[in-house]
Scaffold this motif. Structure first.
Motif, short mmCIF file in Angstrom:
data_model
loop_
_atom_site.label_atom_id
_atom_site.label_comp_id
_atom_site.label_asym_id
_atom_site.label_seq_id
_atom_site.Cartn_x
_atom_site.Cartn_y
_atom_site.Cartn_z
N THR A 199 -15.88 -9.71 -15.30
CA THR A 199 -17.16 -9.40 -14.65
C THR A 199 -18.25 -10.38 -15.03
OG1 THR A 199 -17.92 -8.00 -16.45
CG2 THR A 199 -16.65 -6.91 -14.71
N GLY A 200 -19.27 -10.44 -14.17
CA GLY A 200 -20.43 -11.25 -14.46
C GLY A 200 -21.14 -10.77 -15.71
N GLU A 201 -21.20 -9.42 -15.85
CA GLU A 201 -21.88 -8.85 -17.02
C GLU A 201 -21.20 -9.31 -18.31
OE1 GLU A 201 -21.29 -7.47 -13.81
OE2 GLU A 201 -20.71 -5.49 -14.58
N ALA A 202 -19.87 -9.31 -18.31
CA ALA A 202 -19.13 -9.74 -19.51
C ALA A 202 -19.42 -11.20 -19.82
CB ALA A 202 -17.63 -9.52 -19.31
N ALA A 203 -19.52 -12.02 -18.78
CA ALA A 203 -19.81 -13.44 -18.97
C ALA A 203 -21.20 -13.62 -19.58
CB ALA A 203 -19.72 -14.18 -17.65
N VAL A 204 -22.15 -12.90 -19.03
CA VAL A 204 -23.53 -12.99 -19.52
C VAL A 204 -23.61 -12.55 -20.98
CG1 VAL A 204 -25.84 -11.99 -19.29
CG2 VAL A 204 -24.63 -12.80 -17.27
N GLN A 205 -22.92 -11.46 -21.28
CA GLN A 205 -22.89 -10.94 -22.65
C GLN A 205 -22.32 -11.95 -23.63
OE1 GLN A 205 -20.69 -7.25 -22.88
NE2 GLN A 205 -22.58 -6.07 -22.99
N LEU A 206 -21.22 -12.58 -23.21
CA LEU A 206 -20.54 -13.57 -24.04
C LEU A 206 -21.50 -14.70 -24.40
CD1 LEU A 206 -17.73 -13.87 -25.16
CD2 LEU A 206 -17.05 -15.04 -23.07
N ILE A 207 -22.22 -15.18 -23.39
CA ILE A 207 -23.12 -16.30 -23.62
C ILE A 207 -24.35 -15.87 -24.39
CG2 ILE A 207 -24.56 -18.00 -22.41
CD1 ILE A 207 -22.22 -18.17 -20.41
N ALA A 208 -24.80 -14.65 -24.12
CA ALA A 208 -25.94 -14.11 -24.86
C ALA A 208 -25.59 -13.99 -26.34
CB ALA A 208 -26.34 -12.76 -24.30
N SER A 209 -24.32 -13.79 -26.65
CA SER A 209 -23.89 -13.65 -28.03
C SER A 209 -23.72 -14.99 -28.72
CB SER A 209 -22.58 -12.86 -28.12
OG SER A 209 -21.51 -13.67 -27.70
N GLY A 210 -23.96 -16.07 -27.97
CA GLY A 210 -23.94 -17.38 -28.60
C GLY A 210 -22.79 -18.29 -28.20
N ALA A 211 -21.86 -17.79 -27.43
CA ALA A 211 -20.73 -18.64 -27.02
C ALA A 211 -21.22 -19.72 -26.06
CB ALA A 211 -19.66 -17.79 -26.35
N THR A 212 -20.67 -20.92 -26.23
CA THR A 212 -21.02 -21.99 -25.29
C THR A 212 -19.75 -22.53 -24.65
OG1 THR A 212 -20.88 -23.67 -27.00
CG2 THR A 212 -23.06 -22.74 -26.58
N PHE A 213 -19.88 -22.99 -23.44
CA PHE A 213 -18.74 -23.53 -22.71
C PHE A 213 -19.16 -24.79 -21.99
CE2 PHE A 213 -16.19 -19.82 -23.43
CZ PHE A 213 -17.09 -18.77 -23.48
N ASN A 214 -18.25 -25.77 -21.92
CA ASN A 214 -18.53 -26.98 -21.16
C ASN A 214 -18.49 -26.68 -19.67
OD1 ASN A 214 -16.62 -28.09 -23.67
ND2 ASN A 214 -18.54 -29.17 -23.34
N LEU A 215 -17.57 -25.78 -19.30
CA LEU A 215 -17.34 -25.49 -17.89
C LEU A 215 -17.24 -23.99 -17.65
CD1 LEU A 215 -16.45 -26.47 -15.00
CD2 LEU A 215 -14.11 -26.56 -15.88
N ILE A 216 -17.93 -23.51 -16.64
CA ILE A 216 -17.85 -22.09 -16.29
C ILE A 216 -17.50 -21.99 -14.81
CG2 ILE A 216 -19.00 -19.84 -16.27
CD1 ILE A 216 -20.93 -20.87 -18.38
N ILE A 217 -16.43 -21.25 -14.51
CA ILE A 217 -16.02 -21.09 -13.11
C ILE A 217 -16.24 -19.64 -12.72
CG2 ILE A 217 -14.12 -21.33 -11.48
CD1 ILE A 217 -12.94 -23.44 -13.27
#
Lengths: 151, 152
Positions: B66-84
């Motif tokens: 889900t979008g919510e899970a993605a947002v949460q992940l990034i809000a928690s500090g995770a970074t990614f080079n690429l997001i699809i």
């Protein structure tokens, strides 16, 4: 005649006909290339997921289209998912029917949608059958001590 | 799909190293640096395939539904080079997810993706801060140049 050679030939013929008759396209080759020692059952696993997912979607589509007031947004979402997954495994014919299906959906054409649903169910059952045969042949080949090249 | 692409030349894009993935025929392209990716898709089949494809090129990939899970992940500090990100996510849709990710300051390359190429969806995604919008399936032809760009 050597059982292994016979099975290899059957497998090769069956695979070739799947591509030749347009049931599968190049994307299926991509899946096979993703299978390796660290991911030895990848193709079967993903295709099984596809079967589960498609059956769910086809049920949902049937339910949605028989409502008094059809929620076309929901139908559209299901068709999107079906096209997405079928195109990702290379199930070309299933993918193909999703295109007119989506158009009928946008037009809110119930009859058109129902026709497409019938068609996509038909294509799905054909490709499911053929893929199950493919996997069975692969299993028989391995059991007989042979192996098959990944394309 | 159905494009006639010379896979041999795509595979030849690697630095010729023997590490990464062992294929029976020749070498498979693999990124040099540690790259990370996040797949956001509510469909299990697409999630599995996109994840496996990216990982096969050496990209450390996670997947969420889900979008919510993605947002949460990034809000928690995770970074990614690429997001699809899939367009038609329930609740928080693709573009809204992209918007919230950008709002948090993420510099990731964001790819919007969906089963049908639709100009309206493309516009929505780009307006939300995505870099590109493509039609499924995610193919080597699309993904290798992107990985290569991120890697160099």
């Amino acid at each position: 005649m050597d059982v292994v050679v016979q099975l290899q030939r059957q497998l090769a013929d069956h695979t070739a006909s799947l591509f030749h008759e347009g049931f599968l396209n190049e994307q299926f080759n991509q899946l096979q290339q993703l299978q390796d020692e660290s991911n030895p059952d990848f193709v079967v696993e993903v295709v099984s997921l596809f079967f589960e997912d498609s059956e769910r979607l086809l049920n949902e589509l049937a339910k949605a289209l028989e409502q008094q007031a059809v929620d076309y947004k929901k139908v559209d979402a299901h068709v999107h998912q079906l096209k997405g997954s079928s195109s990702s495994i290379g199930a070309q014919r299933v993918q193909g029917v999703c295109i007119p299906f989506r158009n009928f959906c946008e037009e809110q054409n119930n009859e058109g949608c129902l026709k497409c649903l019938q068609q996509v169910k038909h294509e799905y059952s054909l490709v499911k059958n053929k893929l199950e045969t493919l996997f069975k042949l692969e299993q028989q080949l391995i059991a007989a001590g042979g192996s098959f090249p990944t394309l | 799909m159905g494009a006639e692409v010379d896979h041999v030349s795509l595979m030849g894009m690697s630095g010729g190293s023997a590490e990464g993935n062992d294929r029976s025929e020749g070498q498979r392209f693999s990124c040099k640096n540690k790259l990370t990716a996040l797949v956001v898709d509510n469909g299990a089949v697409c999630r599995a395939i996109q994840t496996a494809l990216l990982r096969s090129y050496g990209v450390e990939t996670e997947a969420v539904e889900t979008g919510e899970a993605a947002v949460q992940l990034i809000a928690s500090g995770a970074t990614f080079n690429l997001i699809i990100i899939e367009m038609l996510l329930p609740v928080l849709n693709g573009p809204e997810t992209a918007r919230q990710i950008r709002a948090m300051g993420a510099q990731s390359k964001i790819l919007g993706i969906s089963a049908f190429f639709d100009e309206r969806h493309q516009q929505e995604f780009l307006a939300a801060g995505a870099d590109r919008f493509i039609e499924k399936p995610l193919s080597p032809e699309i993904v290798i140049p992107i990985i290569w760009e991120l890697d160099n």
